[in-house]
Design a protein around this motif. Structure first.
Motif, PDB file in Angstrom:
ATOM      1  N   CYS A 188       0.841  -1.202   0.000  1.00  0.00           N
ATOM      2  CA  CYS A 188       0.000   0.000   0.000  1.00  0.00           C
ATOM      3  C   CYS A 188       0.873   1.248   0.000  1.00  0.00           C
ATOM      4  CB  CYS A 188      -0.879   0.046   1.244  1.00  0.00           C
ATOM      5  SG  CYS A 188      -2.141  -1.193   1.265  1.00  0.00           S
ATOM      6  N   TRP A 189       0.774   2.020  -1.054  1.00  0.00           N
ATOM      7  CA  TRP A 189       1.595   3.229  -1.161  1.00  0.00           C
ATOM      8  C   TRP A 189       0.668   4.430  -1.060  1.00  0.00           C
ATOM      9  CZ3 TRP A 189       6.486   1.737  -0.731  1.00  0.00           C
ATOM     10  CH2 TRP A 189       6.789   0.420  -1.099  1.00  0.00           C
ATOM     11  N   ALA A 190       0.935   5.264  -0.078  1.00  0.00           N
ATOM     12  CA  ALA A 190       0.055   6.399   0.212  1.00  0.00           C
ATOM     13  C   ALA A 190       0.396   7.603  -0.660  1.00  0.00           C
ATOM     14  CB  ALA A 190       0.175   6.782   1.686  1.00  0.00           C
TER      15      ALA A 190
ATOM     16  N   GLY B 107      -2.009  -0.235   8.493  1.00  0.00           N
ATOM     17  CA  GLY B 107      -1.780   1.192   8.433  1.00  0.00           C
ATOM     18  C   GLY B 107      -0.759   1.542   7.368  1.00  0.00           C
ATOM     19  N   ALA B 108      -0.076   0.532   6.865  1.00  0.00           N
ATOM     20  CA  ALA B 108       0.866   0.731   5.754  1.00  0.00           C
ATOM     21  C   ALA B 108       1.913   1.775   6.094  1.00  0.00           C
ATOM     22  CB  ALA B 108       0.110   1.118   4.483  1.00  0.00           C
TER      23      ALA B 108
ATOM     24  N   HIS C  52       0.794   4.884  16.240  1.00  0.00           N
ATOM     25  CA  HIS C  52      -0.433   4.498  15.548  1.00  0.00           C
ATOM     26  C   HIS C  52      -0.496   2.983  15.337  1.00  0.00           C
ATOM     27  CE1 HIS C  52      -2.358   8.276  14.794  1.00  0.00           C
ATOM     28  NE2 HIS C  52      -1.250   8.802  14.330  1.00  0.00           N
ATOM     29  N   SER C  53       0.603   2.386  14.951  1.00  0.00           N
ATOM     30  CA  SER C  53       0.514   0.965  14.632  1.00  0.00           C
ATOM     31  C   SER C  53       0.428   0.120  15.895  1.00  0.00           C
ATOM     32  CB  SER C  53       1.650   0.531  13.708  1.00  0.00           C
ATOM     33  OG  SER C  53       2.824   0.354  14.414  1.00  0.00           O
TER      34      SER C  53
ATOM     35  N   LEU D 263      -4.317   4.796   8.455  1.00  0.00           N
ATOM     36  CA  LEU D 263      -3.515   4.774   7.240  1.00  0.00           C
ATOM     37  C   LEU D 263      -2.494   5.912   7.208  1.00  0.00           C
ATOM     38  CD1 LEU D 263      -6.421   3.785   4.878  1.00  0.00           C
ATOM     39  CD2 LEU D 263      -4.510   2.352   5.572  1.00  0.00           C
ATOM     40  N   SER D 264      -1.354   5.568   6.646  1.00  0.00           N
ATOM     41  CA  SER D 264      -0.207   6.472   6.637  1.00  0.00           C
ATOM     42  C   SER D 264      -0.537   7.855   6.075  1.00  0.00           C
ATOM     43  CB  SER D 264       0.908   5.856   5.802  1.00  0.00           C
ATOM     44  OG  SER D 264       1.955   6.769   5.597  1.00  0.00           O
ATOM     45  N   THR D 265      -0.182   8.875   6.830  1.00  0.00           N
ATOM     46  CA  THR D 265      -0.315  10.253   6.364  1.00  0.00           C
ATOM     47  C   THR D 265       1.028  10.946   6.612  1.00  0.00           C
ATOM     48  OG1 THR D 265      -1.171  10.818   8.544  1.00  0.00           O
ATOM     49  CG2 THR D 265      -2.797  10.488   6.807  1.00  0.00           C
TER      50      THR D 265
END
Lengths: 71, 541
Positions: free
Chosen positions: B67-69, B321-322, B369-370, B410-412
């Motif tokens: 998963c690439w944000a 969360g990638a 987060h993770s 998810l990654s921000t």
């Protein structure tokens, strides 16, 4: 006034939940029960509106008696 | 094996084994995964010569990071592979969350046409590595990819790092001014140095499987989704995650519980029945299986003199969360322009400390987060489980509870607001989205291009929004070294920036900003020096 069932903590929701778990982290099951009871009482007082508290109790009770057990 | 063929990369005898005179390379990178390769391309774009030493000679096996944000895609676009990733990848916009049989809620990451890059693209790590290897080929004089070259030892000094390297053709040593260890979660470099890697381990085991399947599991086959289940009927009491990748490959993550035997669980005859319970009678083929345990940990320091850690070697997170592949790419983005500036004599070596400060902050945020997501999936005790289960049971009826369901945040991009390289932000009329320390927001330009793609790939840029360059720049030689991009105050520019000037770092973070006509060249110079770690000089000026 009616019970707010939308997220009222915004981006702080995760932090609030983490604080709750952290408070329980090193407690015995009995202490955890007491913590929950105290917390409910403190938050009820903070809400300060009987009408809202009654709606919250109703929302929390909803489905509880008909549940077959843990979700 | 099916779609993915692991074609060996060509290898060449290193010059050191052919009697070439010893020389000192500016940078050597240990590890040719996505982070090491991205760092090589980034440094080459800055004009820095780099050697990549990888112990294997193929792309990595299995989908791994998928998963690439959006922020990561913007970085890869700056590195020249972003558009290819989006073309090949699966852009997904809908996430659904299930509890037992019931869909509790869904969220929509609407593909906002006002940004070049989508919110998320799913693409196997091996494709990303291949694209980066191809891109590295654009820099034949600057990037030397050495496959089947295993670093076996290293010695650091004040002036550089000496590496011992083993190859099938023999062993040799190599000197580099700086070394970046991108050698993964089990980093041999880190272990050799005996550095402690501290954090939190979780007892639960998770199984990842890639399956190849013609039929689409989602209701609308044109619209890929992310499905997450708590306590699904097909996987008693645990959680599960389903993602689509290109080439009809699906990723399934299954929580296995703590008392699981990894070897037993990864045997295909044990995995297949589990997948059949999800996919029913759809025919599929197992492509790759891995069993792993969650761990969140980081190095206390990423900078060890001339040796720098980036990606999983510096920090690991649970996958939901990638934040692994994305976080590592953000490390590269942050580190490479600084390292180039130091090597090229434009900044003091102390600028590298800001890498540790800024990305340490990012790593902490990712770990926080993770770790929370992991505890939500795998409660540490009965009380945590009770809270978790009641959140799930309330969530279908009461929206507030949905905010607490954590299947991975998810990654921000992380904020660098108030960190030392940024000039303090006094504006109260410019947009919140463009505060100093945030990533410069993208927007469409009148000429059909995109703002971020128009910024310099390897230097600071002065962005002027709705102001006339000649009216504010009162010094000539500043602009010789600082590219200027001027855009008109469109509705997007008004909303995301406001009328003013913005000093943007090579990693597209806003270092300083000025309202309307507050700007003169000496203010820009001061902010620029500060962002290069020359703050003392800046204050003295």
């Amino acid at each position: 006034m009616s019970l707010n069932t939308d997220n009222n903590l915004g981006i702080d929701a995760d932090d609030a939940y983490a604080a709750l778990l952290e408070a329980h982290r090193h407690l015995t099951p009995e202490q955890s029960q007491r913590l929950n009871a105290r917390l409910v009482l403190i938050l009820m007082n903070q809400v300060g509106e009987l009408d809202i508290i009654n709606q919250a109790i109703a929302a929390a009770c909803n489905g509880l008696l008909t549940d077959t057990g843990a979700p | 094996m099916t779609k993915q063929h692991y074609q060996p990369f060509p290898t060449q005898t290193p010059p050191e084994l052919k009697g070439a005179p010893a020389r000192v390379y500016p940078v050597a990178i240990i590890g040719g995964g996505p982070i090491g390769l991205a760092a090589a391309v980034d440094l080459a774009q800055h004009g820095v010569e780099v050697i990549v030493l990888d112990q294997n000679n193929t792309v990595s096996v299995g989908s791994r990071a998928i998963c690439w944000a959006k922020r990561t895609l913007d970085i890869f676009d700056r590195l020249g592979v972003g558009e290819r990733m989006v073309r090949k990848g699966v852009t997904w916009q809908t996430g659904r969350l299930f509890h037992a049989q019931q869909e509790v809620f869904n969220f929509d990451l609407l593909p906002d046409t006002d940004y070049k890059m989508p919110a998320f693209v799913n693409l196997q790590q091996y494709h990303v590595e291949q694209y980066l290897v191809d891109r590295a080929g654009d820099f034949p004089d600057l990037i030397d990819l050495r496959f089947n070259n295993t670093v076996t030892d290293h010695v650091t000094s004040d002036t550089g790092v000496s590496l011992q390297i083993s190859t099938p053709e023999g062993d040799y040593s190599l000197q580099a001014e700086y070394v970046i260890a991108c050698d993964g979660a089990n980093s041999p470099t880190r272990k050799r140095m005996g550095l402690s890697f501290e954090g939190e381990s979780f007892e639960e085991r998770f199984l990842i499987a890639d399956i190849e399947m013609e039929d689409d599991p989602f209701a609308n086959a044109d619209n890929a989704e992310r499905w997450f289940w708590f306590k699904p009927p097909f996987h008693e009491g645990q959680s599960a995650l389903l993602h689509k990748q290109p080439d009809n490959i699906y990723r399934i993550d299954l929580q296995l519980g703590a008392d699981t035997n990894p070897e037993e669980e990864s045997r295909h005859e044990n995995v297949t029945p589990r997948i059949q319970q999800i996919m029913g009678d759809k025919s599929f083929q197992l492509d790759w299986v891995s069993v792993y345990r969650f761990r969140c940990a980081r190095l206390a320091q990423f900078v060890h003199g001339r040796l720098l850690f980036a990606g999983d070697s510096a920090h690991v997170v649970s996958p939901f969360g990638a934040r692994g592949g994305n976080g590592g790419t953000h490390d590269v983005d942050n580190l490479c322009w600084k390292l180039a500036a130091v090597i090229q004599g434009r900044a003091p070596a102390s600028l590298l400390d800001s890498y540790e400060q800024e990305r340490g902050h990012g790593a902490d945020e990712n770990i926080r987060h993770s770790a929370r997501a992991t505890r939500f999936m795998s409660p540490a005790n009965d009380m945590e489980r009770l809270f978790r289960d009641e959140i799930l049971s309330l969530a279908a009826d009461l929206p507030f509870a949905r905010a607490w369901i954590n299947s991975g945040r998810l990654s921000t991009p992380c904020s660098l607001i108030d960190m030392p390289l940024q000039t303090s932000d006094t504006s109260d009329t410019l947009a919140d989205d463009s505060r100093c320390g945030l990533v410069a927001p993208d927007l469409p330009l009148d000429n059909g291009d995109w703002l971020l793609a128009s910024l310099s790939r390897n230097s600071f840029t002065l962005l002027l929004v709705g102001v006339n360059q000649t009216s504010i720049i009162d010094s000539s030689n500043l602009l010789d070294a600082l590219p200027v991009v001027t855009i008109s105050l469109t509705e997007h520019a008004q909303r995301r920036y406001g009328r003013g000037a913005f000093l943007i770092r090579p990693d597209q973070h806003i270092a300083a900003r000025w309202e309307g006509t507050d700007l003169n060249a000496s203010l820009v110079r001061l902010a620029w020096d500060r962002a290069l770690g020359l703050a003392d000089k800046a204050h003295a000026a």
